[in-house]
Design a protein around this motif. Sequence first.
Motif, PDB file in Angstrom:
ATOM      1  N   ALA A   1       0.827  -1.217   0.000  1.00 60.89           N
ATOM      2  CA  ALA A   1       0.000   0.000   0.000  1.00 60.89           C
ATOM      3  C   ALA A   1       0.853   1.254   0.000  1.00 60.89           C
ATOM      4  O   ALA A   1       0.414   2.316  -0.460  1.00 60.89           O
ATOM      5  CB  ALA A   1      -0.929   0.004   1.213  1.00 60.89           C
ATOM      6  N   SER A   2       2.078   1.170   0.503  1.00 60.93           N
ATOM      7  CA  SER A   2       2.918   2.371   0.584  1.00 60.93           C
ATOM      8  C   SER A   2       3.218   2.943  -0.801  1.00 60.93           C
ATOM      9  O   SER A   2       3.536   4.128  -0.926  1.00 60.93           O
ATOM     10  CB  SER A   2       4.222   2.070   1.337  1.00 60.93           C
ATOM     11  OG  SER A   2       5.116   1.329   0.534  1.00 60.93           O
ATOM     12  N   LEU A   3       3.080   2.100  -1.844  1.00 63.17           N
ATOM     13  CA  LEU A   3       3.309   2.593  -3.210  1.00 63.17           C
ATOM     14  C   LEU A   3       2.348   3.709  -3.596  1.00 63.17           C
ATOM     15  O   LEU A   3       2.635   4.499  -4.485  1.00 63.17           O
ATOM     16  CB  LEU A   3       3.149   1.449  -4.208  1.00 63.17           C
ATOM     17  CG  LEU A   3       4.144   0.315  -4.030  1.00 63.17           C
ATOM     18  CD1 LEU A   3       3.962  -0.726  -5.122  1.00 63.17           C
ATOM     19  CD2 LEU A   3       5.568   0.849  -4.032  1.00 63.17           C
ATOM     20  N   GLY A   4       1.204   3.769  -2.960  1.00 63.95           N
ATOM     21  CA  GLY A   4       0.235   4.805  -3.295  1.00 63.95           C
ATOM     22  C   GLY A   4       0.414   6.079  -2.484  1.00 63.95           C
ATOM     23  O   GLY A   4      -0.327   7.046  -2.673  1.00 63.95           O
ATOM     24  N   LEU A   5       1.380   6.096  -1.596  1.00 67.42           N
ATOM     25  CA  LEU A   5       1.594   7.267  -0.729  1.00 67.42           C
ATOM     26  C   LEU A   5       2.288   8.413  -1.455  1.00 67.42           C
ATOM     27  O   LEU A   5       3.186   8.189  -2.268  1.00 67.42           O
ATOM     28  CB  LEU A   5       2.522   6.891   0.433  1.00 67.42           C
ATOM     29  CG  LEU A   5       1.963   6.116   1.602  1.00 67.42           C
ATOM     30  CD1 LEU A   5       3.098   5.807   2.575  1.00 67.42           C
ATOM     31  CD2 LEU A   5       0.884   6.902   2.321  1.00 67.42           C
ATOM     32  N   GLU A   6       1.912   9.633  -1.107  1.00 67.25           N
ATOM     33  CA  GLU A   6       2.768  10.786  -1.407  1.00 67.25           C
ATOM     34  C   GLU A   6       4.002  10.708  -0.502  1.00 67.25           C
ATOM     35  O   GLU A   6       3.896  10.290   0.655  1.00 67.25           O
ATOM     36  CB  GLU A   6       2.024  12.095  -1.114  1.00 67.25           C
ATOM     37  CG  GLU A   6       0.996  12.484  -2.118  1.00 67.25           C
ATOM     38  CD  GLU A   6       1.595  12.958  -3.425  1.00 67.25           C
ATOM     39  OE1 GLU A   6       2.804  13.218  -3.491  1.00 67.25           O
ATOM     40  OE2 GLU A   6       0.831  13.061  -4.403  1.00 67.25           O
ATOM     41  N   GLU A   7       5.135  11.154  -0.993  1.00 69.56           N
ATOM     42  CA  GLU A   7       6.362  11.072  -0.196  1.00 69.56           C
ATOM     43  C   GLU A   7       6.533  12.299   0.712  1.00 69.56           C
ATOM     44  O   GLU A   7       7.408  12.326   1.566  1.00 69.56           O
ATOM     45  CB  GLU A   7       7.563  10.916  -1.136  1.00 69.56           C
ATOM     46  CG  GLU A   7       7.452   9.620  -1.936  1.00 69.56           C
ATOM     47  CD  GLU A   7       8.187   9.672  -3.256  1.00 69.56           C
ATOM     48  OE1 GLU A   7       8.877  10.690  -3.511  1.00 69.56           O
ATOM     49  OE2 GLU A   7       8.082   8.702  -4.035  1.00 69.56           O
ATOM     50  N   TYR A   8       5.680  13.284   0.491  1.00 69.25           N
ATOM     51  CA  TYR A   8       5.705  14.490   1.319  1.00 69.25           C
ATOM     52  C   TYR A   8       4.496  14.478   2.226  1.00 69.25           C
ATOM     53  O   TYR A   8       3.416  14.029   1.825  1.00 69.25           O
ATOM     54  CB  TYR A   8       5.687  15.731   0.419  1.00 69.25           C
ATOM     55  CG  TYR A   8       5.408  17.013   1.178  1.00 69.25           C
ATOM     56  CD1 TYR A   8       6.419  17.655   1.904  1.00 69.25           C
ATOM     57  CD2 TYR A   8       4.137  17.595   1.164  1.00 69.25           C
ATOM     58  CE1 TYR A   8       6.170  18.830   2.611  1.00 69.25           C
ATOM     59  CE2 TYR A   8       3.881  18.770   1.856  1.00 69.25           C
ATOM     60  CZ  TYR A   8       4.893  19.379   2.581  1.00 69.25           C
ATOM     61  OH  TYR A   8       4.637  20.539   3.267  1.00 69.25           O
ATOM     62  N   SER A   9       4.656  14.988   3.459  1.00 71.77           N
ATOM     63  CA  SER A   9       3.529  15.051   4.382  1.00 71.77           C
ATOM     64  C   SER A   9       3.179  16.489   4.718  1.00 71.77           C
ATOM     65  O   SER A   9       4.018  17.227   5.248  1.00 71.77           O
ATOM     66  CB  SER A   9       3.877  14.325   5.688  1.00 71.77           C
ATOM     67  OG  SER A   9       2.998  14.762   6.724  1.00 71.77           O
ATOM     68  N   PRO A  10       1.952  16.905   4.452  1.00 73.38           N
ATOM     69  CA  PRO A  10       1.542  18.253   4.854  1.00 73.38           C
ATOM     70  C   PRO A  10       1.291  18.337   6.366  1.00 73.38           C
ATOM     71  O   PRO A  10       1.180  19.442   6.890  1.00 73.38           O
ATOM     72  CB  PRO A  10       0.251  18.475   4.081  1.00 73.38           C
ATOM     73  CG  PRO A  10      -0.276  17.123   3.794  1.00 73.38           C
ATOM     74  CD  PRO A  10       0.913  16.211   3.706  1.00 73.38           C
ATOM     75  N   TYR A  11       1.211  17.219   7.051  1.00 75.59           N
ATOM     76  CA  TYR A  11       1.063  17.238   8.509  1.00 75.59           C
ATOM     77  C   TYR A  11       2.399  17.641   9.141  1.00 75.59           C
ATOM     78  O   TYR A  11       2.459  18.497  10.003  1.00 75.59           O
ATOM     79  CB  TYR A  11       0.660  15.856   9.033  1.00 75.59           C
ATOM     80  CG  TYR A  11      -0.637  15.333   8.465  1.00 75.59           C
ATOM     81  CD1 TYR A  11      -1.846  15.561   9.113  1.00 75.59           C
ATOM     82  CD2 TYR A  11      -0.657  14.611   7.274  1.00 75.59           C
ATOM     83  CE1 TYR A  11      -3.040  15.074   8.599  1.00 75.59           C
ATOM     84  CE2 TYR A  11      -1.844  14.138   6.746  1.00 75.59           C
ATOM     85  CZ  TYR A  11      -3.036  14.375   7.401  1.00 75.59           C
ATOM     86  OH  TYR A  11      -4.205  13.903   6.876  1.00 75.59           O
ATOM     87  N   ALA A  12       3.480  16.969   8.685  1.00 80.44           N
ATOM     88  CA  ALA A  12       4.785  17.188   9.289  1.00 80.44           C
ATOM     89  C   ALA A  12       5.602  18.215   8.511  1.00 80.44           C
ATOM     90  O   ALA A  12       6.647  18.651   8.981  1.00 80.44           O
ATOM     91  CB  ALA A  12       5.548  15.866   9.340  1.00 80.44           C
TER      92      ALA A  12
END
Lengths: 292, 292, 292, 292, 292, 292
Positions: free
Chosen positions: A51-62
């Motif tokens: 599932a991590s393949l669908g993640l954005e690599e940047y986080s607007p939270y952090a």
Amino acid sequence: MKFDEAYSGNVFILSNPSFEDSNVVIYGMPMDWTVSFRPGSRFGPGRIREASLGLEEYSPYADRHLEEIRYFDAGDIPLPFGNPKRSIDMIEEYIDSLLEADKFPLGMGGEHLVTWPILKAFHKKYDDLAVIHIDAHADLREEYEGEPLSHSTPVRKICGLIGAENVYSFGIRSGMREEFQFAKESGMHMHKFEVAEPLKKVLPSLEGRNVYVTIDIDVLDPAHAPGTGTAEAGGITSKELLEAISAISNSGLNVVGADLVEVAPAYDPSEQTPIAASKFIREMLLGWTHKK
Amino acid sequence: MKFDEAYSGNVFILSNPSFEDSNVVIYGMPMDWTVSFRPGSRFGPGRIREASLGLEEYSPYADRHLEEIRYFDAGDIPLPFGNPKRSIDMIEEYIDSLLEADKFPLGMGGEHLVTWPILKAFHKKYDDLAVIHIDAHADLREEYEGEPLSHSTPVRKICGLIGAENVYSFGIRSGMREEFQFAKESGMHMHKFEVAEPLKKVLPSLEGRNVYVTIDIDVLDPAHAPGTGTAEAGGITSKELLEAISAISNSGLNVVGADLVEVAPAYDPSEQTPIAASKFIREMLLGWTHKK
Amino acid sequence: MKFDEAYSGNVFILSNPSFEDSNVVIYGMPMDWTVSFRPGSRFGPGRIREASLGLEEYSPYADRHLEEIRYFDAGDIPLPFGNPKRSIDMIEEYIDSLLEADKFPLGMGGEHLVTWPILKAFHKKYDDLAVIHIDAHADLREEYEGEPLSHSTPVRKICGLIGAENVYSFGIRSGMREEFQFAKESGMHMHKFEVAEPLKKVLPSLEGRNVYVTIDIDVLDPAHAPGTGTAEAGGITSKELLEAISAISNSGLNVVGADLVEVAPAYDPSEQTPIAASKFIREMLLGWTHKK
Amino acid sequence: MKFDEAYSGNVFILSNPSFEDSNVVIYGMPMDWTVSFRPGSRFGPGRIREASLGLEEYSPYADRHLEEIRYFDAGDIPLPFGNPKRSIDMIEEYIDSLLEADKFPLGMGGEHLVTWPILKAFHKKYDDLAVIHIDAHADLREEYEGEPLSHSTPVRKICGLIGAENVYSFGIRSGMREEFQFAKESGMHMHKFEVAEPLKKVLPSLEGRNVYVTIDIDVLDPAHAPGTGTAEAGGITSKELLEAISAISNSGLNVVGADLVEVAPAYDPSEQTPIAASKFIREMLLGWTHKK
Amino acid sequence: MKFDEAYSGNVFILSNPSFEDSNVVIYGMPMDWTVSFRPGSRFGPGRIREASLGLEEYSPYADRHLEEIRYFDAGDIPLPFGNPKRSIDMIEEYIDSLLEADKFPLGMGGEHLVTWPILKAFHKKYDDLAVIHIDAHADLREEYEGEPLSHSTPVRKICGLIGAENVYSFGIRSGMREEFQFAKESGMHMHKFEVAEPLKKVLPSLEGRNVYVTIDIDVLDPAHAPGTGTAEAGGITSKELLEAISAISNSGLNVVGADLVEVAPAYDPSEQTPIAASKFIREMLLGWTHKK
Amino acid sequence: MKFDEAYSGNVFILSNPSFEDSNVVIYGMPMDWTVSFRPGSRFGPGRIREASLGLEEYSPYADRHLEEIRYFDAGDIPLPFGNPKRSIDMIEEYIDSLLEADKFPLGMGGEHLVTWPILKAFHKKYDDLAVIHIDAHADLREEYEGEPLSHSTPVRKICGLIGAENVYSFGIRSGMREEFQFAKESGMHMHKFEVAEPLKKVLPSLEGRNVYVTIDIDVLDPAHAPGTGTAEAGGITSKELLEAISAISNSGLNVVGADLVEVAPAYDPSEQTPIAASKFIREMLLGWTHKK
């Protein structure tokens, strides 16, 4: 072409290819031998990676990017099927090695019993350890059907190891009467039903200490995490769990290790549970390990 | 070995083996003959029993244990397929027997029409009855496609039977214009969209009365209860429903009977709906029937 | 019997049989050619229509009935498989025709790239256009893997077309660092994580303008909309989205067109996503188009 | 752009836009009101259309292309929910119109009871009618739970209408003892368990007659058609059903109408049942209607 | 109304209400503690009962009706979770009681290890016992990961108990090399891949003996039984298994007990596996127990 | 503990840890960019590896054990999303490297277009290459919607590359008329519908040649492989495919490379497709590569 480079798709997204150059090690513990109701969490780590393949690599939270962190996905510990005793010995030995190599261990379960040997290893290294435990279940049983090695017992064992007063549980909404009594009488800190609000209040008191964080995905309501073995209605939202992770990130707490357990993909055809879990892992990587 | 004792797995967890020694009777009504959109609630009671095996027997909400309650799971009423008329006669007669034996009837649907014959039986015994109705749908139609025996009509019929001013609906977010008009003009008490807050305000006014409570699982958002026939977005959380159940428990209200209806497991491969429903039944048992 | 009248089940419920007599046109855009993670939204429009059969025709939110609106479900635009370029040309031309015929276009995706050609058509007609964009993803990329026609780029393109200062995004919780930087620097209005509250604050400033609203179903938490390609944990509830739709309805805003995109039914065996989507379409019809 | 041309995705692939210019009319009967075990076939026709989008338009079985046939997909007959009596009247009237217009009616169910009114219409036009019935169930009951209008009764009714000796059943593997006795005593031709072989032997005897063919998808083993209400293990393969359809095509039989019923998509998350059904419809179109 | 009569829906269809008046006892063994790959068969018996509601009570295979057999569904043996040792003791004791009461035991698993204690009980009563074993897996291991009580070992244990030459395995397509060697060298009778044909050849040689039959549902291809823990491609069809059951019925063999194991419903959202299993149980009841 | 050894669960079972010491290399091609109907095969390789954990390591078909083969699972080629052109260049280059290193390439798709660059690499090394192609679809299109790089075209391209007379297709049951005409006129060898029988007849004529074998999982009936994008009813059983694999193993054919493509797990909640695929890979490893 180097064949080692060919690996893709089966490691957590953007995993650094080198163990040595990494500060953080992600590892899986595909074990569910002691699960009472609906087993299947042995398949959790693999599906979180997928599932991590669908993640954005940047986080607007952090406001951070995965490239800022050097982590190595070491795959799964090859735990022997159906043998809880040897499995927990292997996990303890594995964490010993990671701590000796000065890595931040970020584990993926598997059932919650895995946190017991992890903490045994941490306890050898850190004598002031506190544990933050986020979960639907108290996990404070002394034994389950006569068996002390059960996914219902790890937190009780950890209380015995590091002192109940160093254990902080959040979100608990299920357990035996005896577990809640133990929580009251032992001096441990149990916060029922809610996570983010009580956690924010507790965090200042943990300043300066070495803290291990263990999250059981079933703290979420089954609406947000249907893919788990002992789903328990009345839980928190993904939003609240993200808020809790951010609160720890922003507190300046010295997190020294963490895990996320009990993702059991078979009960979730929509795959929203491993998808959410991979996002939580991303936030833990970005918020908790960057000082490494 | 007594073969009667062998029964396990197909009754609600910890069910007392004796009807006579029990104060509460759990029973199923496997009927969905009048359902318009997606049928399947006839399989609800069996799956709620199955899911109850995963429950803790103690509740941290009520601080009570199932062993404190003596309840007998009487299985399903053998309703004749496709025959709403005879089915509701059988249900009424069944409840008559339970009330005569001075048991607390705790029913599991099945479609919501089942509450109509239940209330007919209760009305014969109690002349001051009030009804708390928690649901996404008003169920106030006079008929559905010309048919007065429909799962869209029970609350209207109940208003006719016990007086609209004795009916309190909560969480309603779907219905025909005529149903909302009826709600306004008839003197009944309809609270749209929300459940826990308006309920807490209403409870004091019901003190001292005999109250029947009927819960349609679709009051929950489909996120929390995908396994129901007429899922309706915009509902409440499991947490809010647990809060409502607790509010009734803590109010000292004299609950004399209750049901939980419209669990249709086929639409929920994650099984979170029967899992949640079995927890609601546990809370209803612990909070509402213990004075029996 | 006229065979044209026989059509049922495959159009949105209560669709007016005549294009000419209708003020609103519902249309589908079965396109997912540029989707990166989990495709399938090409089947969205058909399933939203199917699910609409379970809807009540009256809304207690808007206190209006679908019979008060004259809308024609025109079916799907026959987009050529795998050809994004020609597909967006066809969509633009299609919207040109609708606007020329003075209809309110209410579109169902399909992937979010479809909103780009829709806005090109609207921009030719309205020179003061503002866009309300409700989504989990910023969609502000300049390109995706070298391809400017991607479902990650439409809002960026729209900023270029109508001016970034006329674009209002809500609920954004995923994107590249560059996208969030662009949002800050370009003058557009991005509201992270939340929808209903910031929207209510913004609405008064849009009074008197012509506004287009585009909703990506993945603004909802995967708990509420598992059936979408790029599910992103930490989203809003169906309740909050209904509240946002109502806020627009009640604001007196001059909505001139709208769409709802990214419903991908294959990931949602419970069908709660198309069921919720059909309710949102109903509320948009009742609240936004009735002045037509 | 003509908006009538915009229709796509919700009709059977390559459907001719004109009723008048077509020899064949495909129509749906979204009815499952009398289904006893697992309802849901009302959604069958829509999903068969959706699945047809994945079909090749050429058949290597028939060596024919769909463009060689002129057929019009007329959508679904708008049957009134829950009213079997009026529904069957509407179907009969509908088929009357089709036969008057000299079209080949190709129906999609819906439950099997729909074949009864279809045959009533055909019987008025053809006095030498024979019926080929391919099914897991005998459907020879006189009534079901006291109700003569049931999906267990159509073949019995047809025997009464056209004479049992003109009815040929194949693949039957389920029924009451009385149904098998009726089959033996009435002179009808029942072939148990197998389809293709006995059918090939029977076909020559039907030469020169007008024949109607009705196929219940549950004649297939649940392995090949899990998406049906009353799945019955021990059925035939898709391959055998294709062979049977081809045998009819190649026999030169004068097929005058046909239907395919009981596709209930909710029980088949893999969607293989509507996918297979759309292929059978293609083969029926290509092999049975081309002489029209 | 007698409340004992109210039971319905949770017993096998047409179960006789009286243990004493019955010749056959159906019982469940909800145990999967030793399963290596995908557990879940503990839920098998309940779902087979649920699915039996959709069965016809007459069988055209056996030309017999369930009313001709007097059987009592005794529910599930209350096996202690996670404790294989005590579970098998309880099963043995349970079968002892049934045999003493002169009943025909018809068991539903649960994992295949349950057959081991059953056979221990039978061996005490019958000294000429032969076992027919229909399965994908040889189940001939001496131990699994050091554990002799495993679902991979029961047939090996049975060989030790009653003599390998009295064990007849059919359909075997999976196992370790050592298991196939044991099969060759021990004198047992193993027939690989096929079931019906080799069984028909063997049956005459078993005439006059007391025979126990154990069927593992995974002998079916996963196409026909996806709901099982260790699905193994390349299996037989439901049709062939029905043929095998009939062959035993027609052989006049003296069957003295039987079981059907390893139905794990969680892997089969279409529910075709419990549906098929309930039909096999019906055929076993009608064909094998009627002489009781 | 060496961390490289920790890898488990994400490689094919018993994979040799060393590339150099292995004769065979298993690799994944997670690509589905050109798929027309239902994408998702990019997730195939990972799920086949996951399912391999449930495999026995010994095969009773081949009477061989996986330990007799030295194979290295090299993970997935990191193909660039949405870019078919660069993806096929990378695959060709990758196979070039494997062939140079004298490894037997055993590929897992992904969509069928991947076989085109594989064959380009093989063609450079072997000038007498023959191709055995087992598939439901002819894959003989010149282009698909104007695009020559499509999963409908690879076999046509291969015919152009190595000569149509060297291509042997089996099991074909779907395609355009033009494809079947090309098959007839070009001199290639196409066997419709069946696989094992025609293959056995063809094998002797291929003796002494270097042969590449490509298997599309959709040659199986959807009953046996629901998890694929373009399911096509009327296919062969798993048993027949195993028989075909064995026939090649036993023929003494000089297989030099092979692939298995089009496993799309999202459409198969029962996971029987990856489970079956992992067994086919085992049989290919044991039967085709052991001479390496």
